[in-house]
Motif scaffolding. Sequence first.
Motif, short mmCIF file in Angstrom:
data_model
loop_
_atom_site.label_atom_id
_atom_site.label_comp_id
_atom_site.label_asym_id
_atom_site.label_seq_id
_atom_site.Cartn_x
_atom_site.Cartn_y
_atom_site.Cartn_z
N GLU A 103 85.24 -33.43 49.11
CA GLU A 103 86.30 -34.31 48.60
C GLU A 103 87.55 -33.55 48.17
N ASP A 111 90.45 -40.98 51.33
CA ASP A 111 90.01 -42.37 51.28
C ASP A 111 88.80 -42.60 52.19
N VAL A 114 85.82 -41.40 50.27
CA VAL A 114 85.45 -42.39 49.26
C VAL A 114 84.74 -43.58 49.91
N ALA A 115 85.26 -44.05 51.04
CA ALA A 115 84.67 -45.21 51.71
C ALA A 115 83.24 -44.92 52.18
N ARG A 117 81.27 -42.60 51.04
CA ARG A 117 80.43 -42.39 49.85
C ARG A 117 80.04 -43.74 49.24
N ALA A 118 80.95 -44.71 49.28
CA ALA A 118 80.63 -46.04 48.78
C ALA A 118 79.46 -46.65 49.56
N ALA A 130 79.83 -47.94 43.65
CA ALA A 130 80.43 -47.91 44.98
C ALA A 130 81.67 -48.79 45.02
N ALA A 131 81.55 -50.00 44.51
CA ALA A 131 82.69 -50.91 44.50
C ALA A 131 83.82 -50.36 43.65
N GLU A 133 84.61 -47.19 42.95
CA GLU A 133 85.28 -46.08 43.62
C GLU A 133 86.10 -46.56 44.82
N ALA A 134 85.55 -47.51 45.59
CA ALA A 134 86.27 -48.01 46.76
C ALA A 134 87.53 -48.76 46.33
N ALA A 137 90.26 -46.41 45.15
CA ALA A 137 90.96 -45.79 46.27
C ALA A 137 91.88 -46.79 46.96
N LEU A 138 91.50 -48.05 46.99
CA LEU A 138 92.31 -49.06 47.65
C LEU A 138 93.55 -49.45 46.84
#
Length: 160
Positions: A103, A111, A114-115, A117-118, A130-131, A133-134, A137-138
């Motif tokens: 990372e 991103d 992160v996606a 990994r989610a 997961a949600a 972190e995603a 990033a969004l």
Amino acid sequence: MDDWQERVDAVWAAADDLGDDEVIRRIDALAAERADDDPVALFERAGARDSAGLEDAAEPLYRAALARGLTGSLRVQAHIQLASTIRNLGRPLEAIGVLDAVEAEAGELRDAVVAFRALARVDAGDARRAASEALTALAPHLARYRVSLAAYAAELGASA
């Protein structure tokens, strides 16, 4: 870009029309033009198998490409693709570790790290994190609702 990479890119550009077996055949033929331990050739061979759903065959090739010194953006891509592969093989915690390890150097691919990994966190039973972190990033990519989405993401993360 050299001719070899242009030919590899052409195979990938036509992949949907070629089919999995033909992509593997063509990528393997191009890889054979390079040394057996060439990290880029190993990476491309891994990707061809991964794309075809042959994760068991892709994993050792990704690992070999990384062990032989794959660098730059391709190194990050190999980590992302390896993590996706091992998640699909039922090892989500290992996938998270692979992504965590890359990372800091991911740059424009952060991103994507992160996606993926989610996805692994969901498979590992940690959907709230997961949600969080995603969504974190969004949020910076949104023209509106950036602040509220970031706050909700933080709230999810605090309760994970």
